[in-house]
Design a protein around this motif. Structure first.
Motif, PDB file in Angstrom:
ATOM      1  N   LEU A  56       0.822  -1.205   0.000  1.00 48.97           N
ATOM      2  CA  LEU A  56       0.000   0.000   0.000  1.00 48.97           C
ATOM      3  C   LEU A  56       0.859   1.259   0.000  1.00 48.97           C
ATOM      4  CD1 LEU A  56      -2.757   1.383   0.217  1.00 48.97           C
ATOM      5  CD2 LEU A  56      -2.665   1.016   2.705  1.00 48.97           C
ATOM      6  N   PHE A  57       1.891   1.282   0.834  1.00 50.16           N
ATOM      7  CA  PHE A  57       2.774   2.449   0.866  1.00 50.16           C
ATOM      8  C   PHE A  57       3.432   2.665  -0.490  1.00 50.16           C
ATOM      9  CE2 PHE A  57       7.117   4.048   1.139  1.00 50.16           C
ATOM     10  CZ  PHE A  57       6.865   5.340   1.590  1.00 50.16           C
ATOM     11  N   LEU A  58       3.966   1.597  -1.080  1.00 47.09           N
ATOM     12  CA  LEU A  58       4.638   1.723  -2.378  1.00 47.09           C
ATOM     13  C   LEU A  58       3.662   2.193  -3.457  1.00 47.09           C
ATOM     14  CD1 LEU A  58       6.847  -1.502  -2.313  1.00 47.09           C
ATOM     15  CD2 LEU A  58       7.630   0.864  -2.074  1.00 47.09           C
ATOM     16  N   ALA A  59       2.427   1.698  -3.398  1.00 49.59           N
ATOM     17  CA  ALA A  59       1.423   2.079  -4.389  1.00 49.59           C
ATOM     18  C   ALA A  59       1.060   3.557  -4.261  1.00 49.59           C
ATOM     19  CB  ALA A  59       0.177   1.206  -4.226  1.00 49.59           C
ATOM     20  N   VAL A  60       0.829   4.005  -3.034  1.00 53.09           N
ATOM     21  CA  VAL A  60       0.465   5.411  -2.815  1.00 53.09           C
ATOM     22  C   VAL A  60       1.643   6.318  -3.136  1.00 53.09           C
ATOM     23  CG1 VAL A  60      -0.211   7.108  -1.072  1.00 53.09           C
ATOM     24  CG2 VAL A  60      -1.303   4.858  -1.111  1.00 53.09           C
ATOM     25  N   GLU A  61       2.851   5.913  -2.736  1.00 56.62           N
ATOM     26  CA  GLU A  61       4.045   6.697  -3.035  1.00 56.62           C
ATOM     27  C   GLU A  61       4.215   6.848  -4.543  1.00 56.62           C
ATOM     28  OE1 GLU A  61       8.621   6.647  -1.487  1.00 56.62           O
ATOM     29  OE2 GLU A  61       7.919   4.841  -2.484  1.00 56.62           O
ATOM     30  N   SER A  62       4.014   5.766  -5.285  1.00 57.06           N
ATOM     31  CA  SER A  62       4.143   5.813  -6.744  1.00 57.06           C
ATOM     32  C   SER A  62       3.069   6.712  -7.354  1.00 57.06           C
ATOM     33  CB  SER A  62       4.018   4.397  -7.312  1.00 57.06           C
ATOM     34  OG  SER A  62       4.046   4.416  -8.722  1.00 57.06           O
ATOM     35  N   TYR A  63       1.853   6.623  -6.828  1.00 59.07           N
ATOM     36  CA  TYR A  63       0.753   7.444  -7.345  1.00 59.07           C
ATOM     37  C   TYR A  63       1.050   8.934  -7.168  1.00 59.07           C
ATOM     38  CZ  TYR A  63      -3.795   9.688  -7.703  1.00 59.07           C
ATOM     39  OH  TYR A  63      -4.818  10.531  -8.054  1.00 59.07           O
ATOM     40  N   PHE A  64       1.464   9.319  -5.965  1.00 54.90           N
ATOM     41  CA  PHE A  64       1.757  10.729  -5.722  1.00 54.90           C
ATOM     42  C   PHE A  64       3.003  11.177  -6.479  1.00 54.90           C
ATOM     43  CE2 PHE A  64      -0.852  10.387  -1.677  1.00 54.90           C
ATOM     44  CZ  PHE A  64      -1.884  11.171  -2.170  1.00 54.90           C
ATOM     45  N   GLY A  65       3.935  10.248  -6.692  1.00 54.85           N
ATOM     46  CA  GLY A  65       5.105  10.574  -7.503  1.00 54.85           C
ATOM     47  C   GLY A  65       4.707  10.916  -8.926  1.00 54.85           C
ATOM     48  N   GLU A  66       3.765  10.155  -9.481  1.00 58.63           N
ATOM     49  CA  GLU A  66       3.277  10.441 -10.830  1.00 58.63           C
ATOM     50  C   GLU A  66       2.536  11.779 -10.869  1.00 58.63           C
ATOM     51  OE1 GLU A  66       0.891   7.141 -11.966  1.00 58.63           O
ATOM     52  OE2 GLU A  66       2.580   5.742 -12.108  1.00 58.63           O
ATOM     53  N   CYS A  67       1.798  12.098  -9.790  1.00 65.04           N
ATOM     54  CA  CYS A  67       1.115  13.392  -9.717  1.00 65.04           C
ATOM     55  C   CYS A  67       2.126  14.534  -9.713  1.00 65.04           C
ATOM     56  CB  CYS A  67       0.253  13.468  -8.454  1.00 65.04           C
ATOM     57  SG  CYS A  67      -1.209  12.397  -8.491  1.00 65.04           S
ATOM     58  N   ASN A  68       3.208  14.361  -8.959  1.00 63.15           N
ATOM     59  CA  ASN A  68       4.250  15.385  -8.917  1.00 63.15           C
ATOM     60  C   ASN A  68       4.898  15.569 -10.280  1.00 63.15           C
ATOM     61  OD1 ASN A  68       3.823  15.772  -6.171  1.00 63.15           O
ATOM     62  ND2 ASN A  68       5.465  14.374  -5.553  1.00 63.15           N
TER      63      ASN A  68
END
Length: 214
Positions: A56-68
């Motif tokens: 879950l952490f890796l998924a959310v981190e990746s999602y917000f990274g793509e947003c950035n």
């Protein structure tokens, strides 16, 4: 140099898992569900990630990274750093509903993941704000006689509250976008030079009208 196949496999699982979390809700999704939907064994999933919270952490981190990365791409062609700031903040607002849903769910059901995402995201976002403010000072849009650390803290935490705890912050009858535009434009007016003030209203009005949204 190509990434190892093992890493590519993990990245694919992380990306697909995030889509499942977004579609079905973080609380409702189990590791069994993810394994079944992806056509892999539950054992493989646990061998790669250990537990749901790690995935879950890796998924959310990746999602917000793509947003950035999306915000950075949108602001890359800006005429100046002030326009880049408003373009990025405008895109932040466009992403805020999904971001709020993710962070609210993490706060309720996975507080350790919530705190880790919040802490690591804050460090990255504060660095980005600092770079932009320093660029604005160097280009003559902002005055130099203010405390950068205090300004960054005030802007970051106010924006975070509007995104994550809007139920506690927004006055009755005011939309999130209206509040955000007012807070951000007031903040930048407070540190702007005459040169900067000439542009703030232009960029503010573009956000209000929504013409900067992709």
């Amino acid at each position: 140099m190509k990434a190892p196949e093992h890493n590519l496999h993990k990245e694919k699982i992380v990306a697909q898992a995030m889509q499942i979390f977004l579609k079905q809700g973080i609380k409702a999704v189990r590791m069994d569900d993810i394994a079944q939907m992806m056509g892999i064994s539950k054992r493989t999933l646990y061998e790669l990630f250990g537990d749901k919270e790690t995935l879950l952490f890796l998924a959310v981190e990746s999602y917000f990274g793509e947003c950035n990365e999306r915000r950075a791409r949108l602001s890359a062609g800006a005429r100046d750093v002030l326009e880049a700031i408003f373009l990025e903040l405008n895109e932040l607002m466009a992403q805020s509903e999904t971001a709020n849903r993710i962070m609210s769910s993490l706060r309720k059901f996975h507080p350790a993941v919530h705190d880790r995402v919040l802490h690591e995201g804050a460090e990255k976002n504060r660095r980005n704000i600092r770079e932009m403010l320093e660029k604005g000072i160097a280009d003559g849009f902002f005055v130099a006689d203010f405390n950068l650390d205090l300004a960054i803290t005030m802007l970051y935490h106010t924006a975070s509250l509007l995104v994550e705890r809007r139920d506690l912050v927004l006055p009755e009858g005011m939309t999130e976008r209206e509040a955000f535009v007012q807070v951000v434009s007031t903040f930048f007016r407070g540190i702007a030079t005459a040169k900067g003030l000439e542009l703030i209203d232009e960029y503010k009005n573009r956000i209000v009208s929504g013409t900067d949204r992709a």
